[in-house]
Design an enzyme around this catalytic site. Sequence first.
Site, PDB file in Angstrom:
ATOM      1  N   GLU A   1      -5.241  -4.922  10.446  1.00 25.84           N
ATOM      2  CA  GLU A   1      -4.191  -3.935  10.691  1.00 25.84           C
ATOM      3  C   GLU A   1      -4.477  -3.192  11.996  1.00 25.84           C
ATOM      4  O   GLU A   1      -5.251  -2.220  11.996  1.00 25.84           O
ATOM      5  CB  GLU A   1      -4.146  -2.905   9.560  1.00 25.84           C
ATOM      6  CG  GLU A   1      -3.836  -3.483   8.200  1.00 25.84           C
ATOM      7  CD  GLU A   1      -3.250  -2.425   7.263  1.00 25.84           C
ATOM      8  OE1 GLU A   1      -2.179  -2.672   6.743  1.00 25.84           O
ATOM      9  OE2 GLU A   1      -3.857  -1.353   7.096  1.00 25.84           O
TER      10      GLU A   1
ATOM     11  N   SER B   1       3.676  -2.378  10.245  1.00 20.05           N
ATOM     12  CA  SER B   1       5.125  -2.487  10.430  1.00 20.05           C
ATOM     13  C   SER B   1       5.687  -3.844  10.008  1.00 20.05           C
ATOM     14  O   SER B   1       6.594  -4.383  10.661  1.00 20.05           O
ATOM     15  CB  SER B   1       5.502  -2.151  11.880  1.00 20.05           C
ATOM     16  OG  SER B   1       5.131  -0.805  12.179  1.00 20.05           O
TER      17      SER B   1
ATOM     18  N   GLY C   1       2.867   2.041  10.772  1.00 20.46           N
ATOM     19  CA  GLY C   1       3.867   3.098  10.617  1.00 20.46           C
ATOM     20  C   GLY C   1       4.622   3.440  11.894  1.00 20.46           C
ATOM     21  O   GLY C   1       5.299   4.451  11.969  1.00 20.46           O
TER      22      GLY C   1
ATOM     23  N   HIS D   1      -9.448   1.357   4.790  1.00 21.95           N
ATOM     24  CA  HIS D   1      -8.181   1.502   5.517  1.00 21.95           C
ATOM     25  C   HIS D   1      -8.393   2.429   6.720  1.00 21.95           C
ATOM     26  O   HIS D   1      -9.166   3.387   6.636  1.00 21.95           O
ATOM     27  CB  HIS D   1      -7.097   2.070   4.587  1.00 21.95           C
ATOM     28  CG  HIS D   1      -5.732   1.984   5.193  1.00 21.95           C
ATOM     29  ND1 HIS D   1      -5.296   2.888   6.144  1.00 21.95           N
ATOM     30  CD2 HIS D   1      -4.723   1.086   5.029  1.00 21.95           C
ATOM     31  CE1 HIS D   1      -4.063   2.547   6.515  1.00 21.95           C
ATOM     32  NE2 HIS D   1      -3.695   1.459   5.858  1.00 21.95           N
TER      33      HIS D   1
ATOM     34  N   ASN E   1       0.881  -1.172   0.000  1.00 18.20           N
ATOM     35  CA  ASN E   1       0.000   0.000   0.000  1.00 18.20           C
ATOM     36  C   ASN E   1       0.917   1.219   0.000  1.00 18.20           C
ATOM     37  O   ASN E   1       1.521   1.540   1.017  1.00 18.20           O
ATOM     38  CB  ASN E   1      -0.894  -0.019   1.245  1.00 18.20           C
ATOM     39  CG  ASN E   1      -1.703   1.258   1.393  1.00 18.20           C
ATOM     40  OD1 ASN E   1      -1.753   2.082   0.471  1.00 18.20           O
ATOM     41  ND2 ASN E   1      -2.333   1.426   2.542  1.00 18.20           N
ATOM     42  N   TRP E   2       0.989   1.859  -1.142  1.00 24.26           N
ATOM     43  CA  TRP E   2       1.909   2.997  -1.263  1.00 24.26           C
ATOM     44  C   TRP E   2       1.376   4.258  -0.585  1.00 24.26           C
ATOM     45  O   TRP E   2       2.092   5.246  -0.477  1.00 24.26           O
ATOM     46  CB  TRP E   2       2.191   3.288  -2.741  1.00 24.26           C
ATOM     47  CG  TRP E   2       3.177   2.345  -3.353  1.00 24.26           C
ATOM     48  CD1 TRP E   2       3.862   1.342  -2.728  1.00 24.26           C
ATOM     49  CD2 TRP E   2       3.604   2.327  -4.727  1.00 24.26           C
ATOM     50  NE1 TRP E   2       4.697   0.708  -3.622  1.00 24.26           N
ATOM     51  CE2 TRP E   2       4.553   1.291  -4.844  1.00 24.26           C
ATOM     52  CE3 TRP E   2       3.273   3.086  -5.851  1.00 24.26           C
ATOM     53  CZ2 TRP E   2       5.180   1.003  -6.065  1.00 24.26           C
ATOM     54  CZ3 TRP E   2       3.888   2.793  -7.055  1.00 24.26           C
ATOM     55  CH2 TRP E   2       4.837   1.756  -7.157  1.00 24.26           C
ATOM     56  N   LYS E   3       0.112   4.248  -0.185  1.00 20.30           N
ATOM     57  CA  LYS E   3      -0.498   5.449   0.417  1.00 20.30           C
ATOM     58  C   LYS E   3      -0.252   6.647  -0.508  1.00 20.30           C
ATOM     59  O   LYS E   3      -0.238   6.483  -1.719  1.00 20.30           O
ATOM     60  CB  LYS E   3       0.039   5.650   1.843  1.00 20.30           C
ATOM     61  CG  LYS E   3      -0.108   4.368   2.682  1.00 20.30           C
ATOM     62  CD  LYS E   3       0.118   4.543   4.148  1.00 20.30           C
ATOM     63  CE  LYS E   3      -0.092   3.195   4.846  1.00 20.30           C
ATOM     64  NZ  LYS E   3       0.030   3.275   6.291  1.00 20.30           N
TER      65      LYS E   3
ATOM     66  N   GLY F   1       2.950  -1.118   4.159  1.00 21.42           N
ATOM     67  CA  GLY F   1       3.107   0.286   3.783  1.00 21.42           C
ATOM     68  C   GLY F   1       4.566   0.597   3.474  1.00 21.42           C
ATOM     69  O   GLY F   1       5.070   0.349   2.385  1.00 21.42           O
ATOM     70  N   GLY F   2       5.278   1.144   4.471  1.00 19.40           N
ATOM     71  CA  GLY F   2       6.629   1.648   4.282  1.00 19.40           C
ATOM     72  C   GLY F   2       7.570   0.704   3.549  1.00 19.40           C
ATOM     73  O   GLY F   2       8.309   1.125   2.646  1.00 19.40           O
TER      74      GLY F   2
ATOM     75  N   GLU G   1      -6.728   4.759   7.869  1.00 16.84           N
ATOM     76  CA  GLU G   1      -6.484   6.186   7.605  1.00 16.84           C
ATOM     77  C   GLU G   1      -7.700   6.825   6.930  1.00 16.84           C
ATOM     78  O   GLU G   1      -8.006   7.997   7.164  1.00 16.84           O
ATOM     79  CB  GLU G   1      -5.208   6.342   6.754  1.00 16.84           C
ATOM     80  CG  GLU G   1      -3.972   6.067   7.593  1.00 16.84           C
ATOM     81  CD  GLU G   1      -2.801   5.495   6.833  1.00 16.84           C
ATOM     82  OE1 GLU G   1      -2.772   5.585   5.586  1.00 16.84           O
ATOM     83  OE2 GLU G   1      -1.901   4.932   7.484  1.00 16.84           O
TER      84      GLU G   1
HETATM   85  P1  13P Z   1       3.269   0.198   7.551  1.00 13.34           P
HETATM   86  O1  13P Z   1       3.701  -1.109   6.918  1.00 13.34           O
HETATM   87  O2  13P Z   1       4.054   1.363   7.059  1.00 13.34           O
HETATM   88  O3  13P Z   1       3.207   0.073   9.050  1.00 13.34           O
HETATM   89  O4  13P Z   1       1.770   0.476   7.059  1.00 13.34           O
HETATM   90  C1  13P Z   1       0.821  -0.517   7.198  1.00 13.34           C
HETATM   91  C2  13P Z   1      -0.396  -0.142   6.431  1.00 13.34           C
HETATM   92  O5  13P Z   1      -1.143   0.747   6.824  1.00 13.34           O
HETATM   93  C3  13P Z   1      -0.657  -0.838   5.172  1.00 13.34           C
HETATM   94  O6  13P Z   1      -1.941  -0.583   4.714  1.00 13.34           O
END
Ligand code: 13P
Length: 257
Positions: A168, A214, A174, A96, A11-13, A235-236, A98
């Site tokens: 999640e 994470s 994050g 998600h 997920n590149w956000k 994500g990251g 967020e």
């Molecule tokens: P991180 O892997 O950066 O913690 O993000 C997780 C996430 O929200 C994937 O959708």
Amino acid sequence: MAERTPIIAGNWKMHKTIEEARAFAGAVAAKLPQKNVDAVICAPFTALPSLVEELGGKAVGIGAQNMHWEESGAFTGEISPVMLNELRIEYVILGHSERRQYFAETDETVNKKVKAAFAHNLTPIVCVGEDLQQRESGQTKEFVREQVMKAGEGLSSADAKKLIIAYEPIWAIGTGKSSTADDAQDVIGFIRGTVADAFDQQVANEVRIQYGGSVKPDNIASYMAQPDIDGALVGGASLEAVSFLKLIEAVVGGNQS
Ligand code: 13P
């Protein structure tokens, strides 16, 4: 016991320009394994056409990170499932945390979007998970059960089997504070039981459930070793080609690069 193909989704956000997405695609295109894993990249809308151009038909699925449930209409700033179909992408992340937190996404809107995704042949990756206060007050399972039940309300068993659920925990996103593999298995096993209650055991055996929060190349194996964890939403660690490839390699085993 159903054989479930692992699914690793990035997920590149709100990261990567079109040029950056192209560079990533160029770096992973020839290096992804062809089998035993579904690799997916969920990118910003603007980067999707270039990813389809570079990676379409290769060993990676491409997805969006949100969509509206209507096909068209007066919804300024929104993107419809018909528009995603036109891009020839396969997946869409829905609900998600967020989006729930910053954009007022609710269980009801997530459910509408899940139904719209199936109606347009898109595979939804539905995110659920508790915040720190809920975790600390012992409400995790009750809260997550409600999210799963509501997201799947009214689906046929045939569609429900194709759902991808991403567990999640918000406190793990994050932060570098990932859930332990045992804790993630505990909640994800419970989610599978919830799916059995909402539909039936066969649906529960087939539905794929990811852990997210994470996840890194050096901890993904511990999650994948759990019986109910079928992959990760990352994500990251999905932003760099080398790191994304390492995540995939850790799942299929061996040296794929
Ligand atoms: P991180 O892997 O950066 O913690 O993000 C997780 C996430 O929200 C994937 O959708």
